[in-house]
Write a protein that holds these residues in place. Structure first.
Motif, short mmCIF file in Angstrom:
data_model
loop_
_atom_site.label_atom_id
_atom_site.label_comp_id
_atom_site.label_asym_id
_atom_site.label_seq_id
_atom_site.Cartn_x
_atom_site.Cartn_y
_atom_site.Cartn_z
N TYR A 95 0.82 -1.21 0.00
CA TYR A 95 0.00 0.00 0.00
C TYR A 95 0.86 1.27 0.00
O TYR A 95 0.37 2.34 -0.35
CB TYR A 95 -0.92 -0.03 1.22
CG TYR A 95 -2.04 0.98 1.19
CD1 TYR A 95 -2.90 1.08 0.10
CD2 TYR A 95 -2.26 1.83 2.26
CE1 TYR A 95 -3.93 2.00 0.08
CE2 TYR A 95 -3.29 2.75 2.25
CZ TYR A 95 -4.12 2.84 1.16
OH TYR A 95 -5.14 3.74 1.13
N ILE A 143 0.73 3.45 -3.05
CA ILE A 143 -0.55 4.16 -3.24
C ILE A 143 -0.57 5.41 -2.37
O ILE A 143 -1.01 6.48 -2.81
CB ILE A 143 -1.74 3.22 -2.94
CG1 ILE A 143 -1.75 2.08 -3.95
CG2 ILE A 143 -3.06 3.99 -2.95
CD1 ILE A 143 -2.74 0.97 -3.66
N VAL A 144 -0.07 5.29 -1.13
CA VAL A 144 0.00 6.46 -0.24
C VAL A 144 0.93 7.51 -0.85
O VAL A 144 0.62 8.71 -0.85
CB VAL A 144 0.49 6.05 1.17
CG1 VAL A 144 0.63 7.27 2.06
CG2 VAL A 144 -0.47 5.04 1.80
N ARG A 182 1.49 7.94 -3.97
CA ARG A 182 0.79 8.53 -5.12
C ARG A 182 -0.23 9.58 -4.65
O ARG A 182 -0.40 10.62 -5.29
CB ARG A 182 0.10 7.42 -5.91
CG ARG A 182 -0.43 7.89 -7.24
CD ARG A 182 -0.87 6.74 -8.09
NE ARG A 182 -1.50 7.23 -9.30
CZ ARG A 182 -2.38 6.55 -10.01
NH1 ARG A 182 -2.71 5.33 -9.66
NH2 ARG A 182 -2.92 7.07 -11.09
N MET A 183 -0.90 9.32 -3.52
CA MET A 183 -1.83 10.31 -2.96
C MET A 183 -1.07 11.60 -2.64
O MET A 183 -1.55 12.70 -2.91
CB MET A 183 -2.49 9.78 -1.69
CG MET A 183 -3.54 8.74 -1.90
SD MET A 183 -4.27 8.32 -0.30
CE MET A 183 -4.50 6.56 -0.48
N TYR A 235 -0.24 13.71 -5.84
CA TYR A 235 -1.30 14.52 -6.43
C TYR A 235 -1.97 15.48 -5.44
O TYR A 235 -2.45 16.54 -5.84
CB TYR A 235 -2.37 13.61 -7.06
CG TYR A 235 -1.86 12.91 -8.30
CD1 TYR A 235 -1.54 13.63 -9.44
CD2 TYR A 235 -1.66 11.54 -8.31
CE1 TYR A 235 -1.05 13.00 -10.57
CE2 TYR A 235 -1.17 10.90 -9.44
CZ TYR A 235 -0.87 11.63 -10.56
OH TYR A 235 -0.38 11.01 -11.67
N THR A 264 -7.12 3.58 6.10
CA THR A 264 -7.10 4.93 5.53
C THR A 264 -8.31 5.71 6.01
O THR A 264 -9.45 5.23 5.91
CB THR A 264 -7.13 4.87 3.98
OG1 THR A 264 -6.09 4.00 3.54
CG2 THR A 264 -6.95 6.25 3.37
N TYR A 321 -6.18 3.33 -5.46
CA TYR A 321 -5.92 4.77 -5.50
C TYR A 321 -7.17 5.51 -5.98
O TYR A 321 -7.53 6.57 -5.47
CB TYR A 321 -4.73 5.09 -6.41
CG TYR A 321 -4.62 6.56 -6.71
CD1 TYR A 321 -4.09 7.43 -5.75
CD2 TYR A 321 -5.11 7.09 -7.90
CE1 TYR A 321 -4.02 8.78 -5.99
CE2 TYR A 321 -5.03 8.45 -8.14
CZ TYR A 321 -4.50 9.29 -7.19
OH TYR A 321 -4.45 10.64 -7.42
N GLU A 322 -7.85 4.92 -6.96
CA GLU A 322 -9.03 5.57 -7.56
C GLU A 322 -10.14 5.81 -6.54
O GLU A 322 -10.86 6.80 -6.62
CB GLU A 322 -9.56 4.71 -8.73
CG GLU A 322 -8.66 4.71 -9.95
CD GLU A 322 -7.40 3.85 -9.78
OE1 GLU A 322 -6.45 4.07 -10.56
OE2 GLU A 322 -7.37 3.00 -8.87
N ASP A 380 -9.06 8.74 -4.60
CA ASP A 380 -9.08 9.86 -5.53
C ASP A 380 -10.50 10.38 -5.73
O ASP A 380 -10.72 11.60 -5.77
CB ASP A 380 -8.46 9.44 -6.86
CG ASP A 380 -8.36 10.57 -7.86
OD1 ASP A 380 -7.88 11.67 -7.48
OD2 ASP A 380 -8.76 10.39 -9.02
#
Length: 201
Positions: free
Chosen positions: A99, A102-103, A105-106, A109, A146, A165-166, A169
């Motif tokens: 994970y 993914i964190v 990537r958050m 963005y 999360t 992630y989506e 998002d």
């Protein structure tokens, strides 16, 4: 006579310096040899698919050392009315290791507009009762977990386990009043070659 004593003193000093230098070089050679032997005998392998501790998972698996320690606390983020993404984790969990990217990537963005707050479960203080501005108040006993807060401090997402992630998002797009992914151009990072080509022109 005095000149002779001074020369003897300097000769002893020089000899002492030579022995120190030789001793330091020998010690350094011995140390390098021991390190090489240790590395040869016991290589360290980081593995994404086990529950072994490999080190800071954000650094190893997401290539992102800026996440830990978090730059702000949940209490400060709520006080500033800033959206927050709290992620509970442990470094020796395969799910958390997977994970981590993914964190990261958050953060890529949304890191400028929201507080990204990874919390090691091992660092949570043991208390009978937590306040709503403390991470322990929201922890449900599983990792990764999360929790996404909006500007008003309202929990908009609270899930245990790896989420796409989506999914995060979509919630963050609602919080920031952004177009849905289906109606907007997806943001993509430039590849290293594209970046290098631009620099060289």
């Amino acid at each position: 006579m005095r000149v002779l004593q001074v020369q003897k003193f300097f000769n002893k000093q020089r000899l002492s310096n030579i022995w120190q230098t030789i001793g330091q070089k020998s010690l350094l050679s011995l140390l390098i040899g021991a390190i090489a032997l240790f590395c040869w005998v016991a290589p360290a392998w980081a593995n994404l698919d086990d529950d072994r501790y490999d080190g800071n998972m954000f650094v190893i698996y997401a290539g992102n050392g800026s996440l830990v320690p978090p730059s702000t606390s949940l209490a400060d983020s709520l006080k500033q009315q800033r959206p927050a993404i709290v992620v509970f984790y442990v470094d020796d969990s395969r799910d958390c290791k997977q994970y981590a990217i993914i964190v990261s990537r958050m953060q890529e963005y949304y890191g400028r507009a929201a507080s990204i707050i990874p919390i090691s479960v091992d660092a949570l203080p043991v208390k009978d009762r937590y306040e709503p501005n403390e991470p322990g108040y929201y922890y449900q006993g599983g990792v990764p977990q999360t929790v996404i807060f909006d500007q008003e401090g309202k929990v908009r997402l609270n899930e245990v386990g790896i989420i796409a992630y989506e999914k995060a998002d979509d919630v963050l797009r609602e919080i920031f009043n952004l177009l849905p992914r289906s109606e907007s151009v997806e943001l993509k990072r430039r590849t290293l070659n594209e970046f290098n080509t631009e620099l060289s022109q």
